[in-house]
Scaffold this motif. Structure first.
Motif, mmCIF file in Angstrom:
data_model
loop_
_atom_site.group_PDB
_atom_site.id
_atom_site.type_symbol
_atom_site.label_atom_id
_atom_site.label_comp_id
_atom_site.label_asym_id
_atom_site.label_seq_id
_atom_site.Cartn_x
_atom_site.Cartn_y
_atom_site.Cartn_z
ATOM 1 N N VAL A 88 4.850 28.310 25.002
ATOM 2 C CA VAL A 88 4.860 29.287 23.922
ATOM 3 C C VAL A 88 6.301 29.562 23.465
ATOM 4 C CG1 VAL A 88 4.445 31.702 23.384
ATOM 5 C CG2 VAL A 88 2.703 30.362 24.552
ATOM 6 N N GLU A 89 7.171 29.682 24.417
ATOM 7 C CA GLU A 89 8.566 29.960 24.076
ATOM 8 C C GLU A 89 9.178 28.820 23.257
ATOM 9 O OE1 GLU A 89 10.558 30.869 27.712
ATOM 10 O OE2 GLU A 89 9.652 32.867 27.817
ATOM 11 N N GLU A 100 11.168 29.231 14.982
ATOM 12 C CA GLU A 100 12.366 29.976 14.531
ATOM 13 C C GLU A 100 13.381 29.039 13.874
ATOM 14 O OE1 GLU A 100 14.598 33.335 13.898
ATOM 15 O OE2 GLU A 100 12.502 33.177 14.574
ATOM 16 N N GLN A 121 7.831 28.923 19.869
ATOM 17 C CA GLN A 121 8.445 29.995 19.080
ATOM 18 C C GLN A 121 9.869 29.604 18.643
ATOM 19 O OE1 GLN A 121 7.999 33.315 21.632
ATOM 20 N NE2 GLN A 121 6.130 34.055 20.576
#
Lengths: 181, 72, 283
Positions: free
Chosen positions: A114-115, A122, A118
């Motif tokens: 998930v990181e 971004e 993300q």
């Protein structure tokens, strides 16, 4: 006794010769029976009695032994049961531990994914933003040049200019998209 | 043949008469002995002993009759 | 047939219905004479000499010895049929004769009782052989057994209870009020020292004597009534009569076997009863 030797044919007369022979016969039979026959038979009877008694004793002993062995067997069986239960318990614990570990790992991985996603998003957004800003700048200058190039008298004209610009923009966008396709 | 005449030994008749009592006695001894054993089977040993003692004593009378039939 | 063959041989032609052309003759029942066979070796003073009885006695003796050597041959822990019968015999003597009368202390008399029983049985059974007599139908032999038992009871009793003690216990039975002894003592004296041994012998003798005489009467009567030489009708009737006599003979033959065994048993049982009174002080 009723000895009447005088009467010739009296049945109640005791003949001492026969008496003596009878006594001898009794003595012979008695000594034979008392010395040989009856003691032998009695001995065998006693031996059989002993054998049967001994047999019973042996049987009792064997039974006791069997009982002991059965007891041992039962104890061993119980022990085995207990060990099995322990193993089962241990296995259950291990399973739980493994599951928990796996779950933790999975969570960590999920979080990591998930990181990463993300971060990617971004970064894309940043890139898009930068690109957009550049394009908006050039487009703005372009639009501004057009507006300035026309007569900026009336607002209708201005509007038209803006609309046309936007149409062109849309068209160029779609052609660009078609090109992409 | 003269029926009324009795031939042979009168002693035999005497013996027959003497045996009546002994016969009854032996019957009583064994009959009551059986009854006693039936009532108390566990006392069989002593009862049997006494039955045969009584039997011997009673039969002695019959045997005395037998002896007298031949001896006299 | 059990009727003495010599008696039959003596009167061969005498029948119920006389043969044609012959004079009839009367029935002569077998008499006491059949118990006095002709001696082969006479001349012994006060004795009949060596006759059939002694031969039968030797046969009975041999049979007893054979029986017991057969019973006691090759004994094993697991009995066969022969050994089983022999053991049953000894156990019968023990459980039916010595144990009920004398108890466990009478076990030492088992061989004696076995010997007496066996010998008496064989001496009786010899009367079942046709033409022979039971050895015990001569009073000498039962008297021998009875006198032997009587002397034995005296010896055993005096050894167990003392000389005077034994006689006192016998003629003054303990546990009675004093006046009764006036009545009891003569009776007991007579009973124990005279009537007991005499009847002991005579019981065996009389049954054997009467039994073999009875069989002889049936056999001789059957022979007497069988008059084949007579007229046909009478001959047929005589065969019927004779058949009835033969049936009676067979029935009494079987009955006699029973009597012989029972008398041997009673003789042995009474012997052991009398011995018991010597072994036990008070009764």
């Amino acid at each position: 006794m009723l000895v009447e030797l005088a009467a010739e044919e009296n049945i109640l007369r005791i003949d001492w010769v026969k008496f003596a022979f009878g006594l001898i016969a009794l003595a012979v039979v008695y000594f034979f029976v008392a010395r040989k026959a009856v003691p032998k038979v009695m001995k065998v009877l006693d031996e059989r009695h002993d054998a049967i008694e001994g047999g019973i004793e042996r049987a009792q002993r064997a039974e006791a032994e069997a009982e002991e062995i059965r007891q041992q067997y039962r104890e061993k069986l119980e022990e085995a049961h207990r060990e099995y239960a322990q193993e089962l318990e241990k296995a259950k614990e291990q399973r739980a531990a493994i599951i928990a570990e796996a779950r933790e790992e999975a969570q960590v991985e999920a979080r990591r994914i998930v990181e990463a996603a993300q971060a990617q998003i971004e970064a894309d957004r940043q890139q898009a933003f930068v690109q957009l800003r550049n394009e908006i700048g050039s487009l703005s200058t372009d639009l501004a040049g057009r507006i300035v190039g026309e007569t900026l008298n009336d607002s209708a004209a201005q509007n038209r200019v803006v609309d046309r610009f936007l149409e062109e923009l849309e068209q160029s966008e779609s052609t660009k998209q078609a090109e992409v396709r | 043949m003269d029926i009324a005449a009795i031939e042979g030994n009168l002693n035999s008749i005497g013996y027959g008469i003497s045996v009546i009592g002994a016969g009854i006695g032996v019957g009583i001894v064994f009959g009551l002995g059986m009854q006693a054993i039936a009532r108390q089977p566990e006392a069989r040993g002593p009862l049997q002993t006494n039955i045969f003692l009584g039997f011997a004593l009673i039969e002695a009378l019959a045997i005395l009759g037998f002896v007298l039939a031949f001896a006299i | 047939m059990s009727a003495d063959a010599r008696i039959l041989a003596a009167e061969p032609g005498c029948h119920l219905f006389p043969a044609q052309g012959e004079a009839g003759c009367g029935f002569e029942a077998p008499s006491i004479g059949m118990f006095f066979p002709e001696p082969w070796l006479g001349g012994i003073p006060g004795s009949d000499g060596i006759d059939l009885y002694l031969v039968l006695l030797v046969v009975a003796l041999g049979a007893s010895l054979l029986l017991w050597s057969w019973f006691s041959k090759k004994l094993s822990l697991v009995p066969g049929r022969r050994q089983g019968v022999g053991e049953m015999f000894v156990l019968f003597i023990r459980d039916q004769i010595t144990r009920p009368t004398m108890g466990a202390k009478g076990d030492k008399f088992i061989p004696l009782m076995t010997a007496i029983f066996t010998l008496i049985v064989f001496m009786n059974i010899s009367g079942l052989i046709p033409g022979m007599l039971p050895v015990n139908s001569d009073l000498s032999f039962p008297a021998m057994f009875a006198l032997f038992i009587f002397v034995l009871t005296l010896v055993v009793g005096m050894r167990q209870q003392g000389g005077w003690g034994y006689i006192r216990n016998q003629i003054f039975p303990p546990g009675m009020p004093k006046p009764i002894y006036v009545l009891v003592t003569p009776i007991e004296t007579l009973s124990v020292f005279i009537i007991r041994p005499v009847t002991h012998a005579l019981r065996l003798f009389a049954t054997m004597f009467a039994g073999s005489l009875l069989l002889a009467v049936f056999a001789y009567g059957g022979w007497y009534m069988l008059s084949i030489g007579a007229e046909p009708a009478l001959a047929a009737v005589s065969v019927l009569f004779s058949g009835a006599a033969v049936i009676g003979y067979i029935l009494f033959f079987v009955f006699e076997i029973l009597i012989m065994l029972v008398q041997a048993f009673i003789f042995t049982l009474l012997a052991s009863l009398y011995l018991n009174q010597s072994l036990e002080a008070a009764h």
